[in-house]
Design an enzyme around this catalytic site. Structure first.
Site, PDB file in Angstrom:
ATOM      1  N   ASP A  61       5.938   4.359   4.733  1.00  0.00           N
ATOM      2  CA  ASP A  61       6.994   5.122   3.818  1.00  0.00           C
ATOM      3  C   ASP A  61       7.627   3.861   3.154  1.00  0.00           C
ATOM      4  OD1 ASP A  61       8.890   7.694   4.044  1.00  0.00           O
ATOM      5  OD2 ASP A  61       9.563   5.882   2.991  1.00  0.00           O
TER       6      ASP A  61
ATOM      7  N   ASP B 163      11.569   3.406   3.330  1.00  0.00           N
ATOM      8  CA  ASP B 163      12.277   3.189   4.730  1.00  0.00           C
ATOM      9  C   ASP B 163      11.715   1.921   5.055  1.00  0.00           C
ATOM     10  OD1 ASP B 163      13.132   5.896   5.244  1.00  0.00           O
ATOM     11  OD2 ASP B 163      11.143   6.239   6.357  1.00  0.00           O
TER      12      ASP B 163
HETATM   13  O1  PRP Z   1       3.217  10.998  -5.075  1.00  0.00           O
HETATM   14  P1  PRP Z   1       4.124  11.760  -4.273  1.00  0.00           P
HETATM   15  O2  PRP Z   1       3.466  12.694  -3.366  1.00  0.00           O
HETATM   16  O3  PRP Z   1       5.071  12.538  -5.059  1.00  0.00           O
HETATM   17  O4  PRP Z   1       4.725  10.693  -3.162  1.00  0.00           O
HETATM   18  C1  PRP Z   1       5.297   9.655  -3.848  1.00  0.00           C
HETATM   19  C2  PRP Z   1       6.745   9.499  -3.506  1.00  0.00           C
HETATM   20  O5  PRP Z   1       7.139   9.637  -2.297  1.00  0.00           O
HETATM   21  C3  PRP Z   1       7.974   8.321  -2.004  1.00  0.00           C
HETATM   22  O6  PRP Z   1       9.365   8.609  -2.321  1.00  0.00           O
HETATM   23  P2  PRP Z   1      10.268   9.747  -1.244  1.00  0.00           P
HETATM   24  O7  PRP Z   1      10.129  10.998  -1.743  1.00  0.00           O
HETATM   25  O8  PRP Z   1      10.038   9.291  -0.050  1.00  0.00           O
HETATM   26  O9  PRP Z   1      11.738   8.943  -1.501  1.00  0.00           O
HETATM   27  P3  PRP Z   1      12.589   7.746  -1.254  1.00  0.00           P
HETATM   28  O10 PRP Z   1      11.893   6.745  -2.079  1.00  0.00           O
HETATM   29  O11 PRP Z   1      13.816   8.113  -1.364  1.00  0.00           O
HETATM   30  O12 PRP Z   1      12.250   7.322   0.231  1.00  0.00           O
HETATM   31  C4  PRP Z   1       7.667   7.295  -3.010  1.00  0.00           C
HETATM   32  O13 PRP Z   1       8.457   6.346  -3.347  1.00  0.00           O
HETATM   33  C5  PRP Z   1       7.104   8.105  -4.244  1.00  0.00           C
HETATM   34  O14 PRP Z   1       8.368   8.416  -5.115  1.00  0.00           O
HETATM   35  O1  URA Z   2       2.243   6.896   1.592  1.00  0.00           O
HETATM   36  C1  URA Z   2       3.406   7.294   1.174  1.00  0.00           C
HETATM   37  C2  URA Z   2       3.523   8.550   0.312  1.00  0.00           C
HETATM   38  C3  URA Z   2       4.434   8.793   0.066  1.00  0.00           C
HETATM   39  N1  URA Z   2       5.625   7.961   0.051  1.00  0.00           N
HETATM   40  C4  URA Z   2       5.334   6.859   0.728  1.00  0.00           C
HETATM   41  O2  URA Z   2       6.566   6.032   0.837  1.00  0.00           O
HETATM   42  N2  URA Z   2       4.327   6.362   1.465  1.00  0.00           N
HETATM   43 MG    MG Z   3      10.443   7.826   1.270  1.00  0.00          MG
END
Ligand code: PRP
Ligand code: URA
Ligand code: MG
Length: 209
Positions: A200, A203
């Site tokens: 992630d 995170d």
């Molecule tokens: O292509 P997708 O399936 O849409 O996934 C990708 C998204 O997921 C993550 O964000 P997240 O939703 O975890 O939010 P964050 O950056 O606030 O942790 C990442 O930074 C992208 O924005």
């Molecule tokens: O692998 C992944 C997919 C979605 N968002 C992340 O941060 N990692």
């Molecule tokens: Mg995220």
């Protein structure tokens, strides 16, 4: 159909390997993402227009070149996209920064928009949407929609790692948007995470979880 570029520069690949490594801690992870973003910005800006100027060196006049003053906008997708902004700004300090706030619903994997703020002159500006991860493609496609709804016409997408599924979604929904990557990975797992990916990104950048 849009083009997909995977930057195979050795420095980008070397640093990406350390970014992927689960033993890399938050501080180093953040520094490496920053560095890779700068290196990718170096590659992505190859097509910027130059103009001829004359500058006085201590020895005399020199015909030289400067950037032709194209209006650039960086648009990180919150949160994780923020980790790439400073690295790019080190190379292109005059770029303006917009923000699109999206999170991916953990159950449906659908993007939920919670914030949008863009620089002025949206129609004339060249935008680079940035996010480390292109997984299902829902977030990137929605962020690009958000820009287009507000008048943006010239958009590139820059991510560290993509899954083929995400690239396909963005190419289908936005055939005018070229995609710039450091790596194209194998697939998504059942939770929508990129395999092998880096986990992630949000995170790991911000030390949450
Ligand atoms: O292509 P997708 O399936 O849409 O996934 C990708 C998204 O997921 C993550 O964000 P997240 O939703 O975890 O939010 P964050 O950056 O606030 O942790 C990442 O930074 C992208 O924005
Ligand atoms: O692998 C992944 C997919 C979605 N968002 C992340 O941060 N990692
Ligand atoms: Mg995220």
């Amino acid at each position: 159909m849009s083009k997909v570029f995977v930057f195979d520069h050795p420095l980008i690949q070397h640093k990406l390997t350390h970014i992927r490594d689960k033993s890399t801690g938050t501080k180093e992870f953040r520094e490496l993402v920053d560095e890779v973003a700068a290196l990718m910005a170096f590659e992505i800006t190859r097509d910027l227009q130059l103009q001829e100027v004359t500058v006085e060196t201590p020895v005399g006049p020199a015909k030289a070149k400067t950037l032709a003053g194209k209006k650039l906008g960086l648009v990180p997708i919150l949160r994780a996209g923020l980790g790439m902004v400073d690295g790019i700004l080190k190379l292109i300090p005059a770029a303006k920064v917009g923000h699109v706030g999206l999170y991916r619903d953990p159950e449906t994997l659908q993007p939920v928009e919670y914030y949008v703020k863009l620089p002025t002159d949206v129609e004339e500006r060249e935008f680079i949407v940035i996010d480390p991860m292109l997984a299902t493609g829902g977030s990137a496609a929605e962020a690009i929609n958000s820009l287009k709804k507000r008048g943006a016409k010239n958009i590139k997408l820059m991510c560290l790692i993509a899954a083929p599924e995400g690239v396909e979604v963005v190419q289908k929904e936005h055939p005018d948007v070229d995609i710039y990557l450091a790596a194209m990975d194998e697939k998504l797992n059942e939770k929508g995470y990129i395999v092998p990916g880096l986990g992630d990104a949000g995170d790991r950048l911000f030390g949450t979880k």
